[in-house]
Design an enzyme around this catalytic site. Structure first.
Site, PDB file in Angstrom:
ATOM      1  N   ARG A 152     -35.610  28.373  27.791  1.00 28.69           N
ATOM      2  CA  ARG A 152     -37.014  28.819  27.683  1.00 28.69           C
ATOM      3  C   ARG A 152     -37.687  28.902  29.056  1.00 28.69           C
ATOM      4  NH1 ARG A 152     -35.253  29.335  23.209  1.00 28.69           N
ATOM      5  NH2 ARG A 152     -36.367  29.046  21.248  1.00 28.69           N
ATOM      6  N   SER A 157     -42.232  28.415  18.090  1.00 33.19           N
ATOM      7  CA  SER A 157     -42.216  27.023  18.576  1.00 33.19           C
ATOM      8  C   SER A 157     -43.355  26.824  19.564  1.00 33.19           C
ATOM      9  CB  SER A 157     -40.913  26.725  19.306  1.00 33.19           C
ATOM     10  OG  SER A 157     -39.815  26.968  18.468  1.00 33.19           O
ATOM     11  N   GLU A 180     -44.518  25.195  24.982  1.00 33.17           N
ATOM     12  CA  GLU A 180     -43.765  26.410  25.299  1.00 33.17           C
ATOM     13  C   GLU A 180     -44.736  27.585  25.457  1.00 33.17           C
ATOM     14  OE1 GLU A 180     -41.510  29.336  22.706  1.00 33.17           O
ATOM     15  OE2 GLU A 180     -40.143  27.635  22.798  1.00 33.17           O
TER      16      GLU A 180
HETATM   17  N1  EPU Z   1     -36.326  19.206  12.547  1.00 36.73           N
HETATM   18  C1  EPU Z   1     -37.002  18.281  11.774  1.00 36.73           C
HETATM   19  N2  EPU Z   1     -38.231  18.617  11.269  1.00 36.73           N
HETATM   20  C2  EPU Z   1     -38.804  19.804  11.502  1.00 36.73           C
HETATM   21  C3  EPU Z   1     -38.128  20.746  12.298  1.00 36.73           C
HETATM   22  C4  EPU Z   1     -36.895  20.421  12.813  1.00 36.73           C
HETATM   23  O1  EPU Z   1     -36.519  17.177  11.529  1.00 36.73           O
HETATM   24  O2  EPU Z   1     -39.917  20.019  11.015  1.00 36.73           O
HETATM   25  C5  EPU Z   1     -35.001  18.854  13.109  1.00 36.73           C
HETATM   26  C6  EPU Z   1     -33.886  18.909  12.110  1.00 36.73           C
HETATM   27  O3  EPU Z   1     -33.015  17.837  12.423  1.00 36.73           O
HETATM   28  C7  EPU Z   1     -33.173  20.200  12.424  1.00 36.73           C
HETATM   29  C8  EPU Z   1     -33.384  20.288  13.921  1.00 36.73           C
HETATM   30  O4  EPU Z   1     -34.680  19.726  14.132  1.00 36.73           O
HETATM   31  O5  EPU Z   1     -31.837  20.146  12.105  1.00 36.73           O
HETATM   32  C9  EPU Z   1     -33.328  21.679  14.479  1.00 36.73           C
HETATM   33  O6  EPU Z   1     -34.261  22.500  13.806  1.00 36.73           O
HETATM   34  P1  EPU Z   1     -34.175  24.097  13.906  1.00 36.73           P
HETATM   35  O7  EPU Z   1     -32.813  24.561  13.578  1.00 36.73           O
HETATM   36  O8  EPU Z   1     -35.317  24.650  13.121  1.00 36.73           O
HETATM   37  O9  EPU Z   1     -34.357  24.368  15.458  1.00 36.73           O
HETATM   38  P2  EPU Z   1     -35.386  23.840  16.522  1.00 36.73           P
HETATM   39  O10 EPU Z   1     -34.643  23.079  17.555  1.00 36.73           O
HETATM   40  O11 EPU Z   1     -36.529  23.147  15.850  1.00 36.73           O
HETATM   41  C10 EPU Z   1     -35.092  25.897  18.108  1.00 36.73           C
HETATM   42  C11 EPU Z   1     -35.940  26.946  18.772  1.00 36.73           C
HETATM   43  C12 EPU Z   1     -36.370  28.008  17.773  1.00 36.73           C
HETATM   44  C13 EPU Z   1     -35.128  28.659  17.215  1.00 36.73           C
HETATM   45  C14 EPU Z   1     -34.258  27.560  16.542  1.00 36.73           C
HETATM   46  C15 EPU Z   1     -32.937  28.087  16.055  1.00 36.73           C
HETATM   47  C16 EPU Z   1     -37.016  25.753  20.592  1.00 36.73           C
HETATM   48  C17 EPU Z   1     -38.296  25.219  21.153  1.00 36.73           C
HETATM   49  N3  EPU Z   1     -37.092  26.308  19.373  1.00 36.73           N
HETATM   50  O12 EPU Z   1     -35.907  25.221  17.148  1.00 36.73           O
HETATM   51  O13 EPU Z   1     -37.095  28.998  18.491  1.00 36.73           O
HETATM   52  O14 EPU Z   1     -35.454  29.653  16.262  1.00 36.73           O
HETATM   53  O15 EPU Z   1     -33.967  26.525  17.517  1.00 36.73           O
HETATM   54  O16 EPU Z   1     -32.109  28.356  17.132  1.00 36.73           O
HETATM   55  O17 EPU Z   1     -35.989  25.673  21.250  1.00 36.73           O
HETATM   56  C18 EPU Z   1     -39.210  29.831  19.122  1.00 36.73           C
HETATM   57  O18 EPU Z   1     -38.874  29.623  20.286  1.00 36.73           O
HETATM   58  O19 EPU Z   1     -40.336  30.311  18.839  1.00 36.73           O
HETATM   59  C19 EPU Z   1     -38.312  29.447  18.041  1.00 36.73           C
HETATM   60  C20 EPU Z   1     -38.655  29.532  16.770  1.00 36.73           C
END
Ligand code: EPU
Length: 337
Positions: A162, A237, A333
């Site tokens: 990012r 995010s 972000e």
């Molecule tokens: N999780 C929770 N609670 C929540 C959300 C997430 O416990 O409310 C935990 C869970 O353990 C889950 C893990 O977080 O398994 C990962 O969640 P998710 O797959 O939704 O991914 P993320 O790390 O929360 C990142 C990116 C997203 C992208 C997803 C999928 C960042 C800041 N965000 O989210 O990007 O879509 O991975 O690759 O790195 C964006 O940048 O706008 C965005 C949506």
């Protein structure tokens, strides 16, 4: 090209915040952009692309430049690769669909990300195991100072999670006008490592996925978890996933046995900010007309008519609470105005 006065920016930011720009212009050619940048009566400028990574907290007293440069073209190709140039104002997801319809591989995991092509390199957009940098060949950008176009290679952009040179050393100095992508024409390199993609494909009974099948799976996953900005204002995010030391992480596991992490290096791990925010009790919390999304705690939402400053206050409260509970600083972000 017409400079308008007192224009609402509601339609120009995915959070749907209703603030005004004192002056506003939509740009659809490089010549117009050059001309606008050379006008001395507007020293204070704000460049808006898809408006998908900004929280507007007040009226803007200067000139908003809306980048509306359009066009997609194949620059060159060989048997294996195609180089596609997309102008900055092209909608990101429409570009992804165009690639899939032409069987050009590489961007399918990045389906349905809000925003425009021109802003994608600034924060090196990423999702489901793929980042923009994986398909990026170069971009062209206009210097606000010299009004000349400059080409940036992938190395020059210094892409990171990012992050890029456009958020660091040259922040606010360039406007990206187009991006050239290197995409595959055959033997597509599929990224299927992200658990949710594998299980979605499995659920659909797809054993040998095409880029279209991956795109459709990603769209389904995103629709299930992330709010559609056309229905509920949001900026994806709001925070980045923080990187912490392994010793800090081990300490946290004593109290939080289920804390997830992803490896980063021998010394560090990345922790999902969404998990931290959920544990801090904010997931699904609604305050008047804004709050934290109920299915993904990393996303702050405007349920209609919210003030950017209220959302900013909420984000600071979340940061403070996460810091108190876990000793972790979560960085925003999203850009704040
Ligand atoms: N999780 C929770 N609670 C929540 C959300 C997430 O416990 O409310 C935990 C869970 O353990 C889950 C893990 O977080 O398994 C990962 O969640 P998710 O797959 O939704 O991914 P993320 O790390 O929360 C990142 C990116 C997203 C992208 C997803 C999928 C960042 C800041 N965000 O989210 O990007 O879509 O991975 O690759 O790195 C964006 O940048 O706008 C965005 C949506």
């Amino acid at each position: 090209m017409q400079i308008k006065q007192n224009i609402s920016l509601k339609a120009y930011n995915t959070f749907g915040i209703d603030v005004k720009a004192k002056h506003f212009v939509s740009i659809n050619s490089i010549d117009n952009l050059k001309h606008i940048l050379s006008l001395e009566e507007f020293p204070n400028k704000l460049v808006l692309g898809g408006g998908s990574n900004i929280l507007l907290t007040k009226d803007f007293e200067g000139l908003v430049i809306h980048i509306n440069l359009k066009g997609l073209k194949i620059v060159s190709q060989d048997d294996n690769f195609v180089y596609v140039n997309a102008k900055a104002g092209e909608n990101w997801h429409d570009f992804v669909l165009w690639c899939i319809n032409n069987n050009f591989g590489g961007v399918e995991n990045l389906s349905l990300i809000p925003g425009n092509v021109g802003t994608a390199p600034i924060q090196n957009i990423g999702a489901y195991g793929v980042e923009l940098k994986d398909v990026f060949e170069s971009c062209e950008a206009m210097s606000l100072k010299t009004k000349h176009l400059k080409s940036f290679t992938r190395e020059a952009c210094e892409f990171d999670y990012r992050n890029s040179i456009f958020k660091q050393q040259v922040k606010g100095e360039y406007i990206i006008t187009s991006v050239t992508f290197k995409l595959t024409k055959k033997d597509h390199k599929l990224s299927l490592n992200y658990g949710a993609i594998a299980s979605e494909l499995n659920h659909r009974g797809i054993e040998t996925p095409t880029i279209r099948a991956i795109s459709e799976a990603v769209i389904k996953i995103r629709e299930r978890k992330l709010p559609n900005p056309k229905e509920i204002g949001n900026s994806g995010s709001f925070f980045k996933n923080p990187v912490i030391t392994k010793s800090h992480f081990n300490m946290l596991t004593e109290n939080f046995k289920d804390i997830p992490c992803y490896p980063v290096s021998d010394e560090e791990v990345k922790v999902p900010a969404g998990w931290l925010i959920e544990k801090a009790g904010f997931k699904g919390k609604q305050f008047d007309n804004y709050g934290v999304h109920k299915k993904q705690a990393l996303v702050l939402v405007n349920y209609g008519g919210a003030n950017g400053s209220d959302i900013l206050k909420l984000s600071k409260l979340i940061q403070k609470t996460v810091k108190l509970l876990f000793g972790i600083t979560i960085e925003m972000e999203v850009n704040i105005l």
